[in-house]
Structure formats: structure tokens, C-alpha cells
Write an enzyme that holds these catalytic residues in place. Structure first.
Site, PDB file in Angstrom:
ATOM      1  N   GLY A   1       0.840  -1.212   0.000  1.00  0.00           N
ATOM      2  CA  GLY A   1       0.000   0.000   0.000  1.00  0.00           C
ATOM      3  C   GLY A   1       0.868   1.252   0.000  1.00  0.00           C
ATOM      4  O   GLY A   1       0.652   2.189  -0.785  1.00  0.00           O
ATOM      5  N   HIS A   2       1.872   1.269   0.880  1.00  0.00           N
ATOM      6  CA  HIS A   2       2.803   2.402   0.912  1.00  0.00           C
ATOM      7  C   HIS A   2       3.537   2.532  -0.423  1.00  0.00           C
ATOM      8  O   HIS A   2       3.721   3.629  -0.949  1.00  0.00           O
ATOM      9  CB  HIS A   2       3.861   2.202   1.999  1.00  0.00           C
ATOM     10  CG  HIS A   2       3.333   2.132   3.401  1.00  0.00           C
ATOM     11  ND1 HIS A   2       3.394   0.991   4.162  1.00  0.00           N
ATOM     12  CD2 HIS A   2       2.747   3.066   4.193  1.00  0.00           C
ATOM     13  CE1 HIS A   2       2.884   1.223   5.357  1.00  0.00           C
ATOM     14  NE2 HIS A   2       2.481   2.478   5.406  1.00  0.00           N
TER      15      HIS A   2
ATOM     16  N   GLN B   1      -8.265  10.830   7.941  1.00  0.00           N
ATOM     17  CA  GLN B   1      -6.942  11.484   7.904  1.00  0.00           C
ATOM     18  C   GLN B   1      -6.773  12.272   6.601  1.00  0.00           C
ATOM     19  O   GLN B   1      -6.206  13.369   6.601  1.00  0.00           O
ATOM     20  CB  GLN B   1      -5.847  10.428   8.030  1.00  0.00           C
ATOM     21  CG  GLN B   1      -4.450  10.968   7.814  1.00  0.00           C
ATOM     22  CD  GLN B   1      -3.386   9.959   8.160  1.00  0.00           C
ATOM     23  OE1 GLN B   1      -3.057   9.766   9.315  1.00  0.00           O
ATOM     24  NE2 GLN B   1      -2.841   9.284   7.147  1.00  0.00           N
TER      25      GLN B   1
ATOM     26  N   SER C   1       0.128  -1.981   8.274  1.00  0.00           N
ATOM     27  CA  SER C   1       1.290  -2.438   9.050  1.00  0.00           C
ATOM     28  C   SER C   1       0.816  -3.260  10.249  1.00  0.00           C
ATOM     29  O   SER C   1       1.519  -4.155  10.711  1.00  0.00           O
ATOM     30  CB  SER C   1       2.093  -1.239   9.539  1.00  0.00           C
ATOM     31  OG  SER C   1       2.426  -0.405   8.453  1.00  0.00           O
TER      32      SER C   1
END
Ligand code: AMP
Length: 288
Positions: free
Chosen positions: A37-38, A161, A193
Site C-alpha cells: 500500500g505504501h 486522515q 502495518s
């Protein structure tokens, strides 16, 4: 080979030199324990900028639960290898003291130095993680100061966020905030994570979160627009999997309120937070 800066001061100098050389900077803020994803955020940033910078900092300001902070997975060398593998040019980190030099008292940032995260911080995560978004806004503001990026990339997986950061960037006048889709496993589970902390039973149950979101979207697609009815289906989809549900709501992203919405929705996103044992998982799915 990726450049690693171990202090914000070093990172600031590196970024300033790149900007002075006329190169555009894309920025991805992370807490490390990087996954696909990152890396997708980094790839998107690489396609749109001359250089991409990633911060890896487990930000104590945004943890309202000390055990959660303690347990958060950390492996900076593995992160650097992954970033190098996709062509990211610089990764940096630092300590709270280095990010806020001379501003800490007793090792902590005094409350009056925290930024107001604005109205998007009301409700949901803002309610279940008091102070979380003030911590997010404060560090993201500082990271933007260090890097001075043209564009910053955030994942829709952390939906609220995204709203908070978009508002922050608007108030600051920079950078451009680019929101990227949630990357999922084949099972539908959103990469996180924290997934590494799930035991086998929790792991097997976790894809039910996406199942519940999809069932809610299916109901929306039949024409249902009532917030309570949609939320009831979402909640029902989460039952029986051993989760403690913190919230399961369907909201209009343009009408963000502290209270749970009721009545007819024009547009909607379904949002969930559950505890699977000691592990907190969040996910969301746009319905409209
Ligand atoms: P974190 O390291 O959890 O703070 O996340 C850093 C950035 O990666 C945030 O913008 C997240 O929204 C984003 N991110 C985390 N997980 C995913 C995912 N599964 N798909 C897309 N973006 C993600």
C-alpha cells in the site's frame, strides 16, 4: 541507491538542494513497516515528480494508547530496501526532539503547541482516539516544512486522515494533496502495518470487514439511502467474527459532523473501526 537521512535537519538540507536544482519533490509520510500500500503511493509519486521523499517516523503525538505505540512494528532497514527497490530517492527519520527542537517539555510536546486539526477531526477516529488528529496535523505540518514538497500522497485507507490533511494543506497553501486508492489483499483485507500483529484466527476473520463494506455498497446500489439502515447492514456484516466494533457508520463526506448521521444521504462513504483482539483495524469504502 536510496539516500538515508537520519535527522530532519539532514533531510531539510537534501530537499532544499533538490528544489534549488529545479527538481520537483513528491512526499509520502509513513510510520514504516512498509507494505505494498505504501509502495503504491511511492510509485504514484514517482510518476508525477522528479524526486520522491519518504518519511519513516512512528509519531508518538498521534498515539492515544501507549501500548499501541510500543507494539507498533519497526524495521527501518527493510523499509529502506523496499523503497530502494521501487526507485525512491530519499528516506528520512528523526526523533520527536529533532522534529521539534527546543519545543518539548519533559520529553513531550506541550498541548498548546499541537495544531487544531479542524472540523474533519470530529467523530469516528476523533472520538475513539482523542488527540489523534491533533498529533497527525502537527507532525504532518512539520514534515511538510522539512520537505517542502510540491505534492504529498496519502492513502484513502485512512479516510478521515485524508480530510484532515487536505484541510491542513489548504490552510497552509501547500502542498497539493493527492489521495490514492486503498490497496487490498486478494481476500479484500486492506493492507496495514498492523496486520502483522494479527494471530491466525484474527487474520482469518479480518477479511469480513471488507465483506461488510461491500454488502453495504450492494444495498446502496439497490437505491437504499437511509443512513441508519445502511449502518445496520454494515454492523450486521461485522457481527460473529470476534471483533469489538468501535464504529460502523455511513456518512456523507461533504457533511462531516461529530454526531452519527441520520436520514437520507446524497452521497456516502461507509467507515469501520474494530478491535481484533489487541489490534485495531480501520477500513472504509465509498458507496456513491
Ligand atoms: P502509515 O504508515 O500507516 O501512517 O501510512 C502511511 C500512508 O500510507 C498513509 O497515507 C496511509 O493512508 C497510506 N496507506 C496505508 N495503508 C494503505 C493501503 N492499504 N492502501 C493505500 N494506502 C495506504
Amino acid at each position: 541507491m536510496i539516500v538515508r537521512c537520519d535527522t530532519p535537519a539532514e533531510a531539510r538540507a537534501w530537499c532544499a538542494a533538490e528544489r534549488e536544482a529545479g527538481r520537483s519533490l513528491g512526499f509520502v509520510a509513513t510510520m514504516g513497516a512498509l507494505h505494498a500500500g505504501h509502495l503504491e503511493l511511492v510509485r504514484t509519486a514517482l510518476a508525477q515528480n522528479d524526486r520522491v521523499v519518504v518519511s519513516v517516523f512512528v509519531n508518538p503525538l498521534q498515539f492515544n494508547n501507549p501500548a499501541d505505540l510500543e507494539r507498533y512494528p519497526r524495521d527501518a532497514d527493510a523499509d529502506a530496501r523496499l523503497l530502494d527497490g521501487v526507485g525512491c530517492q530519499m528516506m528520512f527519520t528523526g526523533t520527536l526532539e529533532e522534529f521539534f527542537p527546543g519545543e518539548l517539555e519533559g520529553g513531550a510536546l506541550p498541548k498548546e503547541r499541537l495544531l487544531d486539526p479542524g472540523p474533519a477531526a470530529l467523530g469516528l477516529e476523533g472520538e475513539f482516539r482523542p488527540g489523534h488528529f491533533a498529533g497527525v496535523a502537527t507532525i504532518v505540518d512539520r514534515l511538510f516544512d522539512v520537505v517542502g514538497p510540491e505534492r504529498a500522497y496519502f492513502g484513502r485507507k485512512d479516510y478521515q486522515q485524508c480530510l484532515v490533511v487536505r484541510d491542513l494543506a489548504r490552510r497552509r497553501g501547500n502542498p497539493e494533496v493527492v489521495l490514492c486508492p486503498t490497496v487490498r489483499e486478494d481476500s479484500g483485507l486492506a493492507l496495514s502495518s498492523r496486520n502483522a500483529l494479527l494471530d491466525a484466527t484474527q487474520r482469518a476473520a479480518a477479511p469480513a470487514i471488507h465483506g461488510a463494506l461491500r454488502a453495504t455498497r450492494a444495498l446502496w446500489q439497490t437505491g437504499e439511502r437511509d443512513a441508519d439502515i445502511l449502518a445496520a447492514v454494515l454492523t450486521r456484516g461485522l457481527a460473529g467474527h470476534g471483533f469489538v466494533v468501535e464504529y460502523a457508520e455511513v456518512r456523507d463526506p461533504e457533511c462531516w459532523t461529530a454526531e452519527r448521521p441520520a436520514g437520507h444521504l446524497e452521497q456516502a462513504v461507509a467507515l469501520v473501526a474494530v478491535q481484533a483482539g489487541a489490534v485495531r483495524l480501520i477500513d472504509n469504502l465509498p458507496l456513491s
